[in-house]
Enzyme design. Structure first.
Site, PDB file in Angstrom:
ATOM      1  N   HIS A  82       0.837  -1.202   0.000  1.00  0.00           N
ATOM      2  CA  HIS A  82       0.000   0.000   0.000  1.00  0.00           C
ATOM      3  C   HIS A  82       0.869   1.247   0.000  1.00  0.00           C
ATOM      4  CE1 HIS A  82      -3.664   2.257   0.949  1.00  0.00           C
ATOM      5  NE2 HIS A  82      -2.890   3.015   1.683  1.00  0.00           N
ATOM      6  N   ASP A 161     -14.316   3.465   8.530  1.00  0.00           N
ATOM      7  CA  ASP A 161     -13.366   4.357   7.860  1.00  0.00           C
ATOM      8  C   ASP A 161     -14.075   5.245   6.839  1.00  0.00           C
ATOM      9  OD1 ASP A 161     -10.681   5.364   7.212  1.00  0.00           O
ATOM     10  OD2 ASP A 161     -11.091   4.433   5.285  1.00  0.00           O
ATOM     11  N   ARG A 168     -13.807  13.560   8.526  1.00  0.00           N
ATOM     12  CA  ARG A 168     -12.493  14.217   8.637  1.00  0.00           C
ATOM     13  C   ARG A 168     -12.272  15.200   7.495  1.00  0.00           C
ATOM     14  NH1 ARG A 168      -8.717   9.469   8.234  1.00  0.00           N
ATOM     15  NH2 ARG A 168      -7.094  11.048   8.213  1.00  0.00           N
ATOM     16  N   SER A 183      -6.780   4.652   9.682  1.00  0.00           N
ATOM     17  CA  SER A 183      -7.554   4.582   8.442  1.00  0.00           C
ATOM     18  C   SER A 183      -6.904   3.579   7.483  1.00  0.00           C
ATOM     19  CB  SER A 183      -7.606   5.979   7.807  1.00  0.00           C
ATOM     20  OG  SER A 183      -8.104   5.934   6.495  1.00  0.00           O
TER      21      SER A 183
HETATM   22  N1  URA Z   1      -5.180   7.270   2.972  1.00  0.00           N
HETATM   23  C1  URA Z   1      -6.145   6.689   3.715  1.00  0.00           C
HETATM   24  O1  URA Z   1      -6.625   5.604   3.394  1.00  0.00           O
HETATM   25  N2  URA Z   1      -6.571   7.308   4.818  1.00  0.00           N
HETATM   26  C2  URA Z   1      -6.066   8.487   5.236  1.00  0.00           C
HETATM   27  O2  URA Z   1      -6.495   8.986   6.260  1.00  0.00           O
HETATM   28  C3  URA Z   1      -5.079   9.111   4.437  1.00  0.00           C
HETATM   29  C4  URA Z   1      -4.641   8.458   3.315  1.00  0.00           C
END
Ligand code: URA
Ligand code: CA
Length: 439
Positions: A82, A161, A168, A183
């Site tokens: 990732h 999330d 957010r 997250s």
């Molecule tokens: N990528 C994510 O998946 N979450 C975040 O908060 C920032 C970048």
């Protein structure tokens, strides 16, 4: 438990227990805790931060909020990779086939672009027919049969999330290390892989602006992995300039194909080889770093990695010919090439500015649900430190209209600085954090 008390505790710098954090997340997902209380809580976290224990509790509570992918039907060690998000960051498109060509099982759940950063799923949709939404069975079966599959993250994966991220986004609480770490890691934990390779970016074109923040984010995610029983290795890499040369969806598919053919910009190629070798070590397929690296180099030279990419594309219904004949990718109607006015070196490229420009050209979304144009973007002729002869192309803009072309050309000119004297090339990898480093 009384929610205002929990908010107050965090507001005053206290530490919440695992039970208190679970109560907040479960209550919010159920709809018992309203947005205004969660917003206040997020802002308290933004200012006060969280301990590793609190961040881990938050991550685990989030990961449990929805569906969890079960990859037990796939034999072997599953490694996920990732990136925290960048510009011209085509590594995932290269890595999935490269790693799979060496026998690593890659079950990749990918996302769409966020803000000015590109997303793997958007890029793959440039390929005619490519299905980015596989069912669970298709996903698992494809990993079993050809070693790799790429699917869009399910709507049911980590609903906490989705809800928290939207909140957010509108409450100025995105840029918080515990909130970003939870997250990303909640989605990785729910994704079912055994080992996770993270690329944490910092610089102008990344969410983390400084090296020290990126290092802290990397350590936090490795620490979460340790408690969750998953091996996590996190690299901290620079995202001041674009990573590769292509910004835009079909341009990045083309660039991924170039790297898999042994061409492409050496920075992008270098990072892909480094990550692929790391994944081979994490998966236990190779034991020696040099050997792992050599295997990956060989699989580019002998064409196995490119062939694996074609296999993945065909398995998902796409036209694999695009990798040989780039004219089969979406083509922008208007293009303009910018050329060096004299012999010079590229001094600096503002990745953030180019990322924003590509979104305005239509390569990304300005707001949720916007359609994107897969044909548009920017192709650079070099990166900082590279030498240009007078008349050599340093960037080409691909646009859907004359107005956008003019806008793009202006932005690109403003984003790139030149120097008559040699310029030092920038460093790519700044740190590699493993569980050993936390002790
Ligand atoms: N990528 C994510 O998946 N979450 C975040 O908060 C920032 C970048
Ligand atoms: Ca599309």
């Amino acid at each position: 438990m009384f929610v205002p008390e929990l908010i107050r505790k965090k507001r005053d710098g206290g530490r919440l227990s695992q039970g208190e954090i679970e109560y907040l997340i479960e209550g919010y997902v159920k709809g018992d805790i309203p947005d205004y209380q969660m917003s206040a809580f997020l802002m308290a976290v933004y200012f006060r931060g969280m301990s590793y224990e609190e961040t881990t509790a938050l991550t685990l509570a989030m990961a449990r909020s929805g569906e969890v992918v079960d990859l037990s039907a796939v034999d072997g060690v599953k490694v996920d990779k990732h990136s925290s998000g960048g510009i011209a960051d085509t590594t995932t498109l290269v890595l999935i086939p490269l790693a799979a060509s060496a026998g690593i099982k890659v079950a990749k759940m990918a996302g769409r672009g966020l803000g000015y950063t590109g997303g793997t799923i958007d890029k793959l949709e440039s390929i005619k027919g490519f299905r980015t939404a596989l069912t669970k069975e298709e996903f698992v079966n494809q990993v079993r049969s050809i070693g790799a599959a790429i699917t869009e993250q399910s709507e049911r994966l980590v609903p906490a999330d989705k809800m928290l991220y939207s909140l957010r986004d509108v409450t100025a609480t995105v840029e918080s290390i515990p909130l970003i770490a939870s997250s990303i890691m909640s989605k990785k934990l729910a994704g079912g892989a055994d080992r996770i390779l993270l690329d944490v970016k910092f610089g102008r074109g990344a969410f983390m602006k400084t090296y020290s923040d990126a290092l802290e984010l990397a350590k936090t995610m490795v620490a979460i992995g340790r408690v969750a029983g998953k091996e996590v290795v996190a690299y901290v890499t620079s995202m001041d300039q674009p990573l590769g040369l292509a910004i835009g969806n079909s341009l990045e598919v083309m660039e991924a194909a170039e790297v898999l053919k042994g061409r492409g910009h050496k920075d992008l190629k270098e990072l892909c080889l480094e990550f692929a070798a790391e994944m081979a070590l994490m998966a236990g397929i190779e034991k020696e770093p040099e050997k792992a690296r050599r295997v990956m180099e060989e699989n580019i030279e002998n064409g196995k990695a490119l062939e694996k990419f074609k296999e993945i594309i065909r398995a998902q219904g796409g036209d694999a010919d695009v990798l040989e004949d780039y004219s089969k990718l979406p083509q922008a109607p208007f293009t303009r090439s910018l050329v060096a006015e004299e012999d010079c070196y590229i001094k600096d490229i503002d990745g953030l500015k180019l990322g924003l420009c590509s979104v305005r050209l239509g390569a990304g979304r300005e707001k949720k649900g916007d359609d994107i144009d897969h044909s548009v973007g920017i192709l650079l002729g070099g990166k900082a430190g590279d030498y240009l002869r007078k008349g050599q192309v340093y960037a080409t803009v691909y646009a859907s209209s004359r107005d956008k072309l003019a806008y793009g050309a202006k932005m690109v000119r403003e984003s790139i600085a030149f120097s008559p004297t040699p310029v030092e090339k920038n460093k790519l990898v700044y740190a590699r954090v493993t569980q050993e480093d936390l002790k």
